[in-house]
Write a protein that holds these residues in place. Structure first.
Motif, mmCIF file in Angstrom:
data_model
loop_
_atom_site.group_PDB
_atom_site.id
_atom_site.type_symbol
_atom_site.label_atom_id
_atom_site.label_comp_id
_atom_site.label_asym_id
_atom_site.label_seq_id
_atom_site.Cartn_x
_atom_site.Cartn_y
_atom_site.Cartn_z
ATOM 1 N N GLY A 188 0.798 -1.227 0.000
ATOM 2 C CA GLY A 188 0.000 0.000 0.000
ATOM 3 C C GLY A 188 0.823 1.264 0.000
ATOM 4 N N ARG A 189 0.200 2.338 -0.461
ATOM 5 C CA ARG A 189 0.925 3.592 -0.630
ATOM 6 C C ARG A 189 1.498 4.176 0.651
ATOM 7 N NH1 ARG A 189 -0.820 7.853 -4.999
ATOM 8 N NH2 ARG A 189 0.803 8.896 -3.786
ATOM 9 N N PRO A 190 0.822 4.070 1.795
ATOM 10 C CA PRO A 190 1.456 4.598 3.010
ATOM 11 C C PRO A 190 2.805 3.913 3.290
ATOM 12 C CG PRO A 190 -0.892 4.296 3.361
ATOM 13 C CD PRO A 190 -0.587 3.693 2.015
ATOM 14 N N VAL A 191 2.896 2.614 3.011
ATOM 15 C CA VAL A 191 4.174 1.902 3.227
ATOM 16 C C VAL A 191 5.219 2.335 2.190
ATOM 17 C CG1 VAL A 191 5.304 -0.348 3.295
ATOM 18 C CG2 VAL A 191 3.054 -0.050 4.361
ATOM 19 N N HIS A 192 4.811 2.450 0.930
ATOM 20 C CA HIS A 192 5.780 2.891 -0.094
ATOM 21 C C HIS A 192 6.358 4.252 0.305
ATOM 22 C CE1 HIS A 192 2.564 0.917 -2.887
ATOM 23 N NE2 HIS A 192 3.187 0.023 -2.139
ATOM 24 N N SER A 193 5.464 5.092 0.817
ATOM 25 C CA SER A 193 5.846 6.448 1.177
ATOM 26 C C SER A 193 6.888 6.440 2.294
ATOM 27 C CB SER A 193 4.569 7.166 1.626
ATOM 28 O OG SER A 193 4.823 8.499 1.895
ATOM 29 N N VAL A 194 6.606 5.644 3.297
ATOM 30 C CA VAL A 194 7.508 5.560 4.450
ATOM 31 C C VAL A 194 8.862 4.973 4.035
ATOM 32 C CG1 VAL A 194 7.858 4.197 6.548
ATOM 33 C CG2 VAL A 194 5.733 5.487 6.234
ATOM 34 N N VAL A 195 8.844 3.947 3.207
ATOM 35 C CA VAL A 195 10.102 3.310 2.787
ATOM 36 C C VAL A 195 10.934 4.281 1.954
ATOM 37 C CG1 VAL A 195 11.113 1.457 1.395
ATOM 38 C CG2 VAL A 195 9.200 0.961 2.934
ATOM 39 N N ARG A 196 10.267 4.981 1.032
ATOM 40 C CA ARG A 196 11.005 5.943 0.199
ATOM 41 C C ARG A 196 11.613 7.041 1.068
ATOM 42 N NH1 ARG A 196 8.900 10.643 -1.946
ATOM 43 N NH2 ARG A 196 10.237 11.706 -3.478
ATOM 44 N N LYS A 197 10.837 7.578 1.981
ATOM 45 C CA LYS A 197 11.347 8.663 2.837
ATOM 46 C C LYS A 197 12.495 8.175 3.721
ATOM 47 C CE LYS A 197 7.328 11.663 2.997
ATOM 48 N NZ LYS A 197 5.985 11.628 3.579
ATOM 49 N N TYR A 198 12.382 6.943 4.172
ATOM 50 C CA TYR A 198 13.448 6.383 5.002
ATOM 51 C C TYR A 198 14.743 6.254 4.196
ATOM 52 C CZ TYR A 198 16.143 3.039 7.734
ATOM 53 O OH TYR A 198 17.139 2.407 8.417
ATOM 54 N N ILE A 199 14.625 5.760 2.972
ATOM 55 C CA ILE A 199 15.831 5.627 2.135
ATOM 56 C C ILE A 199 16.410 7.010 1.839
ATOM 57 C CG2 ILE A 199 16.717 4.837 -0.107
ATOM 58 C CD1 ILE A 199 14.645 2.538 0.083
ATOM 59 N N GLN A 200 15.536 7.981 1.603
ATOM 60 C CA GLN A 200 16.029 9.353 1.423
ATOM 61 C C GLN A 200 16.804 9.820 2.660
ATOM 62 O OE1 GLN A 200 12.275 11.308 0.446
ATOM 63 N NE2 GLN A 200 13.012 11.723 -1.636
ATOM 64 N N SER A 201 16.268 9.484 3.827
ATOM 65 C CA SER A 201 16.927 9.959 5.051
ATOM 66 C C SER A 201 18.255 9.243 5.289
ATOM 67 C CB SER A 201 15.996 9.824 6.257
ATOM 68 O OG SER A 201 15.898 8.465 6.633
ATOM 69 N N VAL A 202 18.324 7.971 4.868
ATOM 70 C CA VAL A 202 19.579 7.214 5.004
ATOM 71 C C VAL A 202 20.673 7.825 4.120
ATOM 72 C CG1 VAL A 202 20.670 4.995 4.413
ATOM 73 C CG2 VAL A 202 18.548 5.034 5.751
ATOM 74 N N PHE A 203 20.284 8.334 2.954
ATOM 75 C CA PHE A 203 21.264 8.919 2.024
ATOM 76 C C PHE A 203 21.470 10.421 2.240
ATOM 77 C CE2 PHE A 203 20.627 4.993 -0.390
ATOM 78 C CZ PHE A 203 21.915 4.759 -0.867
ATOM 79 N N ALA A 204 20.661 11.031 3.120
ATOM 80 C CA ALA A 204 20.764 12.473 3.298
ATOM 81 C C ALA A 204 22.108 12.857 3.912
ATOM 82 C CB ALA A 204 19.620 12.971 4.177
ATOM 83 N N GLU A 205 22.582 14.044 3.527
ATOM 84 C CA GLU A 205 23.870 14.539 4.000
ATOM 85 C C GLU A 205 23.958 14.415 5.532
ATOM 86 O OE1 GLU A 205 24.624 18.562 2.680
ATOM 87 O OE2 GLU A 205 26.608 17.861 2.048
ATOM 88 N N ASN A 206 22.916 14.916 6.193
ATOM 89 C CA ASN A 206 22.909 14.856 7.673
ATOM 90 C C ASN A 206 21.985 13.743 8.146
ATOM 91 O OD1 ASN A 206 24.603 17.200 7.935
ATOM 92 N ND2 ASN A 206 22.805 18.359 7.226
ATOM 93 N N THR A 207 22.209 12.570 7.647
ATOM 94 C CA THR A 207 21.336 11.444 7.997
ATOM 95 C C THR A 207 21.279 11.218 9.500
ATOM 96 O OG1 THR A 207 20.983 9.071 7.776
ATOM 97 C CG2 THR A 207 23.255 9.830 7.547
ATOM 98 N N PRO A 208 20.073 10.989 10.031
ATOM 99 C CA PRO A 208 19.998 10.632 11.459
ATOM 100 C C PRO A 208 20.464 9.192 11.715
ATOM 101 C CG PRO A 208 17.787 10.693 10.467
ATOM 102 C CD PRO A 208 18.746 11.102 9.400
ATOM 103 N N TYR A 209 20.714 8.433 10.629
ATOM 104 C CA TYR A 209 21.117 7.014 10.790
ATOM 105 C C TYR A 209 22.454 6.767 10.094
ATOM 106 C CZ TYR A 209 15.989 7.253 10.937
ATOM 107 O OH TYR A 209 14.698 7.622 11.154
ATOM 108 N N PRO A 210 23.523 7.458 10.485
ATOM 109 C CA PRO A 210 24.795 7.297 9.748
ATOM 110 C C PRO A 210 25.311 5.862 9.783
ATOM 111 C CG PRO A 210 25.123 8.529 11.803
ATOM 112 C CD PRO A 210 23.643 8.398 11.606
ATOM 113 N N GLU A 211 25.011 5.177 10.899
ATOM 114 C CA GLU A 211 25.554 3.815 11.056
ATOM 115 C C GLU A 211 24.955 2.832 10.054
ATOM 116 O OE1 GLU A 211 23.464 5.367 12.928
ATOM 117 O OE2 GLU A 211 21.768 4.005 13.195
ATOM 118 N N VAL A 212 23.775 3.158 9.522
ATOM 119 C CA VAL A 212 23.117 2.233 8.594
ATOM 120 C C VAL A 212 23.938 2.073 7.316
ATOM 121 C CG1 VAL A 212 21.088 1.889 7.116
ATOM 122 C CG2 VAL A 212 20.792 2.571 9.510
#
Lengths: 434, 434
Positions: A81-105
């Motif tokens: 479902g779309r709510p899950v796609h949305s969350v997964v995409r945003k999470y991957i964006q955050s993992v790759f973000a310059e100031n990622t809150p999850y650097p260890e990932v």
């Protein structure tokens, strides 16, 4: 939209910026089993490996469902479902973000980077969905008008139903292939002399092999048979969008298509781009489509009329000798009907839609000759020729010609949302048939 | 053909005689998981249980493949190929034969009889295949002519292509359902006044709900994309045959079908009979089809022109109050094109066929009014009415009407080869839509 920046090297001008995160299915030399990935810059992130190495450790939503990333298609992921796609995409964006809150990932995890990130040049992409049914619409008003003029003259170019419903037909799902798959020129029946009184067909390789520049949308939510999808809920059923080339044999089509529509003229191949751009990623590029001057029935009326996308589309033709000519440039907003409208109309009878069904927009053409999405329109059904930059001319496709469709949204070169290539090369027809 | 006799009680006049052995998918109250079975008399033999209890001990061919009988569809069994289907059917015939060489398998094994044989009244049948693509042809010459006369007059009743190729179109696979599934009357756009100058559609429940009496054939052999199935090999790709009712919304069809063919008018339901009669079982009933007075192209020429079937078809209409009227009786030989010809034409472009694809014959009508396979033909597009035996009249179907198609081959009442019922009952349209 503020630009998204990544610690990961994403080439300027990449279609797969951090603003995109399109989903696809890949295999690699070291692991032949197709599985789910996203494209980022000029790399693919293998989500099976990523998931297996605690990549989703900070995203509890997806953890019970991680097996979807080991599947050979996106059907299971889409069905979440779309709510899950949305969350997964945003999470991957955050993992790759310059100031990622999850650097260890991933950012500081060079071992997982090595394991899970593959250069796109080293991955094989696969058909991203097991497609149940494929439906092709005819929502490109300018295309429908241009073709109508060629066959019925300007007065009757559009049929009376055209502005009241999204005209469409059931297509052939088994011949939808991923970008890069060669397309063999089909054989079939053609009428060499259509004006002769006695109409006797000839067996021949197609002589009017054409392209159709389209968008495709994948369904991520099933409805039960007998229960239509209301227009207010249609967006929730759309997983994402691909570029599509609906190869067409115009001479076979002209002879076969009465009274039940195109059949063999369209069943030998339909090429889609491998990376599906999620509906969420296209959100910022929503726009109005073409104006409909007919009053439409309530079931097709959208609350918001901005459910079209402004994707800059381009068609290039590369000859066997390597010469490249851009033969069309237009925008995907040149549609009269949106995907939600197509879906709602499709299901208004109670027709059950399934996860992985594919809807094609129909050929997209702008108003100008340089914006036409089929050769039929460009050459006025064989009357004129397209000039290629090498000096050659084309009415329809020749053997060895390669068509590449590209599409991209956005103006910031560091935050483009694009589709990659949708290509196919024409192989000669089989010659032993008659 | 000498009559086949069984030690097992098979009612005289049963469609599922020892000469038949049709395959289907069942579940039972005690075991809800759908699995493969054959019908014999008024029982189903559960092949999963049969296989698990050494039922196939005397048939080494099938032993490595016995898992196919535990599948919820026939796709895996069909993919084993016609030689295997043939051997399995013959083996089951021999197990049930009066003088079976394998009495210990079932004849004297009352424990396995109790476990594996279920009265048909106690089994639930399921859609027997996972259908990839469904294609509907238009090979019923008399139907095509009758409908052509209604819409274009007798001079242009048949289009020029009709006798040169099997006209067909891609149908909707997701709405193919097994016999007994209710069919909800669809809503959609209709044109109340087709002769008005300004054509403005109305939203309405279908008012011209029709049937189409057809045969369907399932594919059991895939071809690679780009590689047509030659006519000489087409028979090998046909698993077997079902009865089919391709429900049609004539008013929706009339408004939507130009220029790309029927779409919503056909996508709300197509009913098939649950038991697939193997091509082998139909072998003795092969016959010529209708004569084609046009010279056809070599790729469509069959070595043997007897690749049609003489199946006695019957359509009954049962009203909501229980009155039953036979509204049509004809033979399935009323076709201009055979299934091998349809398949070869379909794939001549290189279109890949897959195991489980379904081909529909098109509506089958004889020459006489009592032999017409659609209500549209029977009522001359609403001009006349069908008289029911209870005194009521019908132009098209009313809510609560049930249509039952039956079909049977042979004259020996103890060796009939039939299909069982293909039924569907009309439920009222949803009323909250507009």
């Amino acid at each position: 939209m503020s630009p998204l920046r990544s610690w990961f090297s994403i080439p300027r001008g990449s279609h797969f910026s951090l603003a995109n995160i399109p989903f696809g299915v890949i295999s690699t030399a070291s692991s032949k089993a197709p599985r789910v990935a996203v494209a980022i810059g000029d790399h693919a992130l293998d989500l099976e490996i990523f998931a297996a190495n605690n990549g989703f450790s900070a995203l509890s939503t997806i953890q019970p469902h991680q097996a979807v990333f080991s599947q050979p298609t996106l059907n299971a992921f889409a069905a979440l479902g779309r709510p899950v796609h949305s969350v997964v995409r945003k999470y991957i964006q955050s993992v790759f973000a310059e100031n990622t809150p999850y650097p260890e990932v991933l950012k500081t995890n060079s071992s997982l980077q090595k394991q899970a990130l593959f250069p796109l040049s080293q991955v094989q992409t696969h058909l991203p969905f097991k497609i149940g049914d494929y439906t092709d619409f005819y929502a490109g008003l300018n295309h429908a008008y241009n073709v109508g003029v060629l066959f019925r003259g300007p007065t009757n170019a559009l049929q009376p139903n055209y502005k009241h419903l999204p005209v469409g037909y059931h297509g052939r799902a088994s011949s939808v292939v991923v970008s890069g798959t060669p397309i063999r020129r089909p054989n079939g029946q053609i009428l060499e002399n259509p004006t002769a009184e006695k109409k006797v067909p000839t067996f021949s390789a197609c002589r009017k092999l054409d392209i159709e520049l389209e968008l495709g949308a994948f369904i991520c939510k099933a409805n039960r048979m007998g229960e239509p999808v209301p227009i207010s809920e249609a967006e929730e059923s759309l997983f994402g969008v691909v570029l599509m080339n609906d190869w067409s044999a115009r001479d076979i089509q002209a002879w076969e298509y009465v009274p039940l529509g195109p059949f063999n003229a369209k069943n030998f191949g339909t090429t889609i781009s491998p990376w599906i751009v999620l509906a969420d990623a296209l959100g910022p590029f929503k726009t109005k489509g073409l104006e409909n001057d007919s009053e439409i029935l309530p079931y097709l009326k959208e609350k918001d009329d901005k459910s079209f996308y402004d994707i800059r589309l381009q068609v290039d033709l590369k000859t066997a000798s390597g010469n490249l000519t851009t033969i069309s440039k237009t925008s995907s907003r040149n549609l009269l009907w949106s995907f939600p409208q197509m879906l709602t109309h499709h299901s208004i009878t109670g027709c059950p839609m399934q996860v992985g069904d594919l809807l094609g927009s129909g050929t997209i053409s702008g108003l100008e000759p340089s914006e036409r999405g089929s050769l039929l329109e460009q050459n006025e059904n064989g009357k004129t020729s397209i000039k290629l930059s090498c000096g050659e001319e084309r009415k329809f496709l020749e053997n060895g010609d390669e068509i590449c469709i590209t599409g991209v949204c956005g103006s910031d070169e560091e935050n483009l949302v694009g589709f990659g290539d949708c290509t196919g090369k024409i192989e000669p027809a089989l010659t032993f048939l008659r």
